[in-house]
Motif scaffolding. Structure first.
Motif, PDB file in Angstrom:
ATOM      1  N   SER A 159       0.795  -1.228   0.000  1.00  0.00           N
ATOM      2  CA  SER A 159       0.000   0.000   0.000  1.00  0.00           C
ATOM      3  C   SER A 159       0.829   1.279   0.000  1.00  0.00           C
ATOM      4  O   SER A 159       0.289   2.359  -0.227  1.00  0.00           O
ATOM      5  CB  SER A 159      -0.940   0.016   1.212  1.00  0.00           C
ATOM      6  N   SER A 160       2.136   1.176   0.252  1.00  0.00           N
ATOM      7  CA  SER A 160       2.935   2.407   0.306  1.00  0.00           C
ATOM      8  C   SER A 160       4.400   2.122   0.039  1.00  0.00           C
ATOM      9  O   SER A 160       4.870   0.984   0.129  1.00  0.00           O
ATOM     10  CB  SER A 160       2.785   3.087   1.677  1.00  0.00           C
ATOM     11  N   LEU A 161       5.118   3.193  -0.279  1.00  0.00           N
ATOM     12  CA  LEU A 161       6.564   3.168  -0.475  1.00  0.00           C
ATOM     13  C   LEU A 161       7.240   3.922   0.658  1.00  0.00           C
ATOM     14  O   LEU A 161       6.624   4.779   1.302  1.00  0.00           O
ATOM     15  CB  LEU A 161       6.926   3.831  -1.805  1.00  0.00           C
ATOM     16  N   LEU A 162       8.494   3.614   0.904  1.00  0.00           N
ATOM     17  CA  LEU A 162       9.253   4.397   1.869  1.00  0.00           C
ATOM     18  C   LEU A 162       9.306   5.853   1.401  1.00  0.00           C
ATOM     19  O   LEU A 162       9.413   6.119   0.194  1.00  0.00           O
ATOM     20  CB  LEU A 162      10.678   3.856   1.995  1.00  0.00           C
ATOM     21  N   PRO A 163       9.243   6.815   2.316  1.00  0.00           N
ATOM     22  CA  PRO A 163       9.294   8.230   1.905  1.00  0.00           C
ATOM     23  C   PRO A 163      10.526   8.561   1.066  1.00  0.00           C
ATOM     24  O   PRO A 163      10.476   9.410   0.185  1.00  0.00           O
ATOM     25  CB  PRO A 163       9.300   8.980   3.245  1.00  0.00           C
ATOM     26  N   TYR A 174      15.519  -1.981 -13.521  1.00  0.00           N
ATOM     27  CA  TYR A 174      14.185  -2.537 -13.751  1.00  0.00           C
ATOM     28  C   TYR A 174      13.409  -2.454 -12.451  1.00  0.00           C
ATOM     29  O   TYR A 174      13.802  -3.050 -11.452  1.00  0.00           O
ATOM     30  CB  TYR A 174      14.336  -3.989 -14.213  1.00  0.00           C
ATOM     31  N   LEU A 175      12.321  -1.684 -12.434  1.00  0.00           N
ATOM     32  CA  LEU A 175      11.481  -1.558 -11.238  1.00  0.00           C
ATOM     33  C   LEU A 175      10.038  -1.838 -11.641  1.00  0.00           C
ATOM     34  O   LEU A 175       9.456  -1.137 -12.470  1.00  0.00           O
ATOM     35  CB  LEU A 175      11.582  -0.156 -10.643  1.00  0.00           C
ATOM     36  N   LYS A 176       9.470  -2.877 -11.023  1.00  0.00           N
ATOM     37  CA  LYS A 176       8.097  -3.262 -11.333  1.00  0.00           C
ATOM     38  C   LYS A 176       7.281  -3.315 -10.050  1.00  0.00           C
ATOM     39  O   LYS A 176       7.567  -4.116  -9.154  1.00  0.00           O
ATOM     40  CB  LYS A 176       8.055  -4.616 -12.048  1.00  0.00           C
ATOM     41  N   LEU A 177       6.269  -2.441  -9.962  1.00  0.00           N
ATOM     42  CA  LEU A 177       5.394  -2.365  -8.793  1.00  0.00           C
ATOM     43  C   LEU A 177       3.935  -2.615  -9.183  1.00  0.00           C
ATOM     44  O   LEU A 177       3.029  -2.319  -8.404  1.00  0.00           O
ATOM     45  CB  LEU A 177       5.491  -0.984  -8.139  1.00  0.00           C
ATOM     46  N   SER A 178       3.687  -3.162 -10.336  1.00  0.00           N
ATOM     47  CA  SER A 178       2.336  -3.258 -10.868  1.00  0.00           C
ATOM     48  C   SER A 178       1.426  -4.130 -10.015  1.00  0.00           C
ATOM     49  O   SER A 178       1.870  -5.020  -9.290  1.00  0.00           O
ATOM     50  CB  SER A 178       2.373  -3.809 -12.299  1.00  0.00           C
ATOM     51  N   ASN A 179       0.127  -3.834 -10.110  1.00  0.00           N
ATOM     52  CA  ASN A 179      -0.906  -4.604  -9.422  1.00  0.00           C
ATOM     53  C   ASN A 179      -0.710  -4.647  -7.908  1.00  0.00           C
ATOM     54  O   ASN A 179      -0.590  -5.709  -7.297  1.00  0.00           O
ATOM     55  CB  ASN A 179      -0.978  -6.033  -9.981  1.00  0.00           C
ATOM     56  N   ASN A 180      -0.658  -3.462  -7.309  1.00  0.00           N
ATOM     57  CA  ASN A 180      -0.674  -3.302  -5.866  1.00  0.00           C
ATOM     58  C   ASN A 180      -1.714  -2.236  -5.518  1.00  0.00           C
ATOM     59  O   ASN A 180      -2.581  -1.923  -6.350  1.00  0.00           O
ATOM     60  CB  ASN A 180       0.718  -2.918  -5.351  1.00  0.00           C
ATOM     61  N   LEU A 198      10.331   0.960 -16.124  1.00  0.00           N
ATOM     62  CA  LEU A 198       9.536   1.370 -14.970  1.00  0.00           C
ATOM     63  C   LEU A 198       8.092   0.976 -15.213  1.00  0.00           C
ATOM     64  O   LEU A 198       7.443   1.471 -16.136  1.00  0.00           O
ATOM     65  CB  LEU A 198       9.635   2.878 -14.743  1.00  0.00           C
ATOM     66  N   ASP A 199       7.574   0.063 -14.386  1.00  0.00           N
ATOM     67  CA  ASP A 199       6.199  -0.412 -14.522  1.00  0.00           C
ATOM     68  C   ASP A 199       5.478  -0.207 -13.194  1.00  0.00           C
ATOM     69  O   ASP A 199       5.708  -0.933 -12.227  1.00  0.00           O
ATOM     70  CB  ASP A 199       6.194  -1.885 -14.919  1.00  0.00           C
ATOM     71  N   LEU A 200       4.623   0.797 -13.145  1.00  0.00           N
ATOM     72  CA  LEU A 200       3.817   1.113 -11.954  1.00  0.00           C
ATOM     73  C   LEU A 200       2.337   0.894 -12.227  1.00  0.00           C
ATOM     74  O   LEU A 200       1.483   1.428 -11.522  1.00  0.00           O
ATOM     75  CB  LEU A 200       4.048   2.572 -11.538  1.00  0.00           C
ATOM     76  N   SER A 201       2.012   0.103 -13.208  1.00  0.00           N
ATOM     77  CA  SER A 201       0.635  -0.040 -13.661  1.00  0.00           C
ATOM     78  C   SER A 201      -0.273  -0.644 -12.601  1.00  0.00           C
ATOM     79  O   SER A 201       0.165  -1.376 -11.718  1.00  0.00           O
ATOM     80  CB  SER A 201       0.591  -0.895 -14.935  1.00  0.00           C
ATOM     81  N   PHE A 202      -1.562  -0.297 -12.701  1.00  0.00           N
ATOM     82  CA  PHE A 202      -2.609  -0.827 -11.823  1.00  0.00           C
ATOM     83  C   PHE A 202      -2.314  -0.559 -10.345  1.00  0.00           C
ATOM     84  O   PHE A 202      -2.184  -1.467  -9.533  1.00  0.00           O
ATOM     85  CB  PHE A 202      -2.816  -2.327 -12.075  1.00  0.00           C
ATOM     86  N   ASN A 203      -2.173   0.732 -10.019  1.00  0.00           N
ATOM     87  CA  ASN A 203      -2.050   1.209  -8.653  1.00  0.00           C
ATOM     88  C   ASN A 203      -2.943   2.439  -8.498  1.00  0.00           C
ATOM     89  O   ASN A 203      -3.876   2.635  -9.288  1.00  0.00           O
ATOM     90  CB  ASN A 203      -0.590   1.535  -8.318  1.00  0.00           C
ATOM     91  N   ASN A 204      -2.658   3.262  -7.506  1.00  0.00           N
ATOM     92  CA  ASN A 204      -3.425   4.487  -7.283  1.00  0.00           C
ATOM     93  C   ASN A 204      -2.524   5.717  -7.231  1.00  0.00           C
ATOM     94  O   ASN A 204      -2.826   6.680  -6.517  1.00  0.00           O
ATOM     95  CB  ASN A 204      -4.237   4.367  -5.984  1.00  0.00           C
ATOM     96  N   PHE A 205      -1.425   5.699  -7.960  1.00  0.00           N
ATOM     97  CA  PHE A 205      -0.552   6.868  -8.022  1.00  0.00           C
ATOM     98  C   PHE A 205      -1.324   8.049  -8.611  1.00  0.00           C
ATOM     99  O   PHE A 205      -2.184   7.884  -9.479  1.00  0.00           O
ATOM    100  CB  PHE A 205       0.679   6.582  -8.881  1.00  0.00           C
ATOM    101  N   SER A 206      -0.981   9.249  -8.156  1.00  0.00           N
ATOM    102  CA  SER A 206      -1.678  10.447  -8.612  1.00  0.00           C
ATOM    103  C   SER A 206      -0.670  11.567  -8.857  1.00  0.00           C
ATOM    104  O   SER A 206       0.538  11.379  -8.739  1.00  0.00           O
ATOM    105  CB  SER A 206      -2.723  10.871  -7.572  1.00  0.00           C
TER     106      SER A 206
END
Length: 512
Positions: A159-163, A174-180, A198-206
């Protein structure tokens, strides 16, 4: 001593404690990807003989339900692969105490990490691979303090990343955080890493898309699909742009497509579907001769689909295999030459290669695969891999008018054609009969008139046909695939007659 029998078809059970653990000089053991069930008898901790020099262990896909007790006793471990098993509960602390260079715990059922509140893993060396993907991990994402070339946390419940998580990306390619379930803004320092994928797909980033992600010329894959990003796209894209995929589908991006994208000569996939972009059709993208996939559906594109011939090459969209312009405000006639320049669809392609992107880490060559969601045979379908044989044109739900150009018949490798819900008029071109690969044809809800060409019965692969809600008349063809279509394919054409409709040809109704 090294023992590597991975990737075979070996079957049966292997008890590590009663056999392999007695090999005192064993330094690496790889049993992954066979048809084995690997176990470890209880009480193996008490044995005085064990491979104390073991530094490499691969038990991927071995039906293992418990992490080997031996790991509690070893002082050194460099490569550990326990992926694709049935491991559950917390990841034990002993794993975080090793000076690993590769760790793969993906595709298990882990729910926690047994880390302290800092969520920083005290590895002293840069890892090649750190993969926790496809588990049931929650909360804050743990980061290796030394960084890793490949970081994969996808398909969890984080649900979150370190600040200050960007401090731990100094060696990350290669950083993949998709589907969280991760939310928040992306900080600008994310661009300080040497990241290529960089794959951040399917999250709630704004928030806005950091301009540096498209301007720094390093990224080859930018996948921010299905988030809440907003604002306009960056415009200062340099001639050194190396991006191959930009996928921003399903966000809140506004404004226009930045014209500086013409500097991205390697661009293969551009998916800006389901945003709030207001622009005219980007005919200038046709000069990107590597562009294979263009998805602009569900935006506010307006005006005509212009034909812009390239003075230098004479080509436009020559590699395009998927184009989706559905649900916009496009209008006007279709230029016949627009279809004529889709060179890749004018020749048969039976190779079925996957569109992927090669990346190289410290000791690994990998491939990132794109996905695409299109309307396919009447349903919305997501293709997790895009084959070169997948070809589709969807210009439905616009305000396009005029006749359907006969030149579309030259697209002999096209599988899906959807021109429904427009204002096309005139007759259906009989030249469509040359599109012998066509599986789905939707011309419904237009103003097409005349008879259904008998030549369309030559489309023997056609499984979906929708000609409903037009002004067609005459007898419905009665051979080959046409004998399989239901009433719904022809409803709403008062002049049509013959099976499957109940209206008979030659009846008084047809003579009015």
């Amino acid at each position: 001593m090294h023992l590597n029998i991975a990737g075979n078809n070996l079957m049966g059970s292997v008890d590590l404690a009663s056999s392999l653990w007695r090999l005192e000089n064993l330094t690496s053991l790889y049993l992954s990807h066979n048809k084995l069930t690997v176990t470890e008898e209880e009480g193996s901790n008490s044995s005085s003989t064990y491979p104390s020099r073991l530094v490499g262990l691969g038990l991927a896909n071995c039906n293992t339900t418990k992490i080997p007790n031996l790991l509690m006793r070893l002082n050194h471990m460099a490569d550990l692969d326990l992926s694709s098993n049935k491991l559950s509960r917390d990841i034990p602390n002993c794993i975080w105490n090793y000076d690993l260079r590769s760790l793969n715990l993906s595709h298990n059922m882990f729910t926690g990490t047994e880390l302290n509140s800092s969520h920083v893993i005290p590895f002293s060396s840069v890892l090649n691979v750190f993969d926790l993907s496809s588990n049931r991990l929650q909360g804050q994402i743990p980061m290796p303090s030394s960084s890793a070339s490949i970081l994969d946390y996808s398909n969890n419940m984080f649900s979150s990343l370190l600040p200050n998580f960007t401090l731990y990306l100094s060696s990350t390619l290669y950083l993949k955080l998709s589907n969280n379930n991760i939310s928040g803004h992306l900080p600008h320092p994310i661009c300080d890493s040497p990241m290529e994928i960089l794959d951040l797909s399917f999250n709630n980033f704004s928030g806005p898309v950091p301009p540096c992600l498209m301007e720094n010329g390093v990224l080859s894959i930018l996948n921010l699909r299905e988030n809440q990003f907003k604002g306009i796209l960056p415009t200062n894209i340099s001639s050194g742009c190396s991006v191959e995929t930009i996928d921003l589908h399903g966000n809140k991006i506004e404004g226009q497509i930045p014209r500086a994208l013409h500097n991205c000569s390697n661009l293969e996939v551009l998916d800006l579907g389901r945003n709030k972009i207001t622009d005219t059709f980007p005919s200038w993208l046709g000069r990107l001769l590597n562009l294979r996939v263009l998805v602009l559906r569900s935006n506010q594109f307006h005006g005509s689909i212009d034909y812009l011939e390239d003075e230098k090459s004479g080509e436009q969209f020559s590699s395009l295999q998927i184009i989706d312009l559905a649900s916009n405000n496009l209008s006007g006639n279709l230029h016949p030459q627009w279809f004529g320049n889709l060179k890749s669809m004018k020749k048969y392609n039976n190779t079925g290669q996957i569109i992927d992107h090669r990346y190289l880490t410290l000791s690994t060559v990998g491939f990132y695969q794109d996905s695409v969601t299109i309307s396919y045979k009447g349903s919305v379908v997501t293709f997790d891999r895009i084959l070169t044989t997948l070809t589709a044109i969807d210009i439905s739900d616009n305000a396009l008018d005029g006749s359907i150009p006969a030149s579309i018949g030259n697209l002999v490798s096209l599988h899906v054609l959807n021109m429904s819900h427009n204002a096309f008029s005139g007759e259906i071109p009989p030249q469509l009969d040359t599109m012998t690969a066509l599986e789905s044809l939707d011309l419904s809800s237009n103003m097409l008139s005349g008879e259904i060409p008998q030549e369309l019965t030559d489309l023997t692969f056609l499984s979906i046909l929708n000609l409903s809600n037009n002004q067609l008349d005459g007898r419905i063809p009665q051979s080959r695939q046409f004998e399989t279509f239901q009433n719904s394919s022809f409803d709403g054409n008062v002049g049509l007659c013959g099976p499957p409709l109940s209206k008979q040809c030659g009846s008084p109704d047809t003579q009015k």
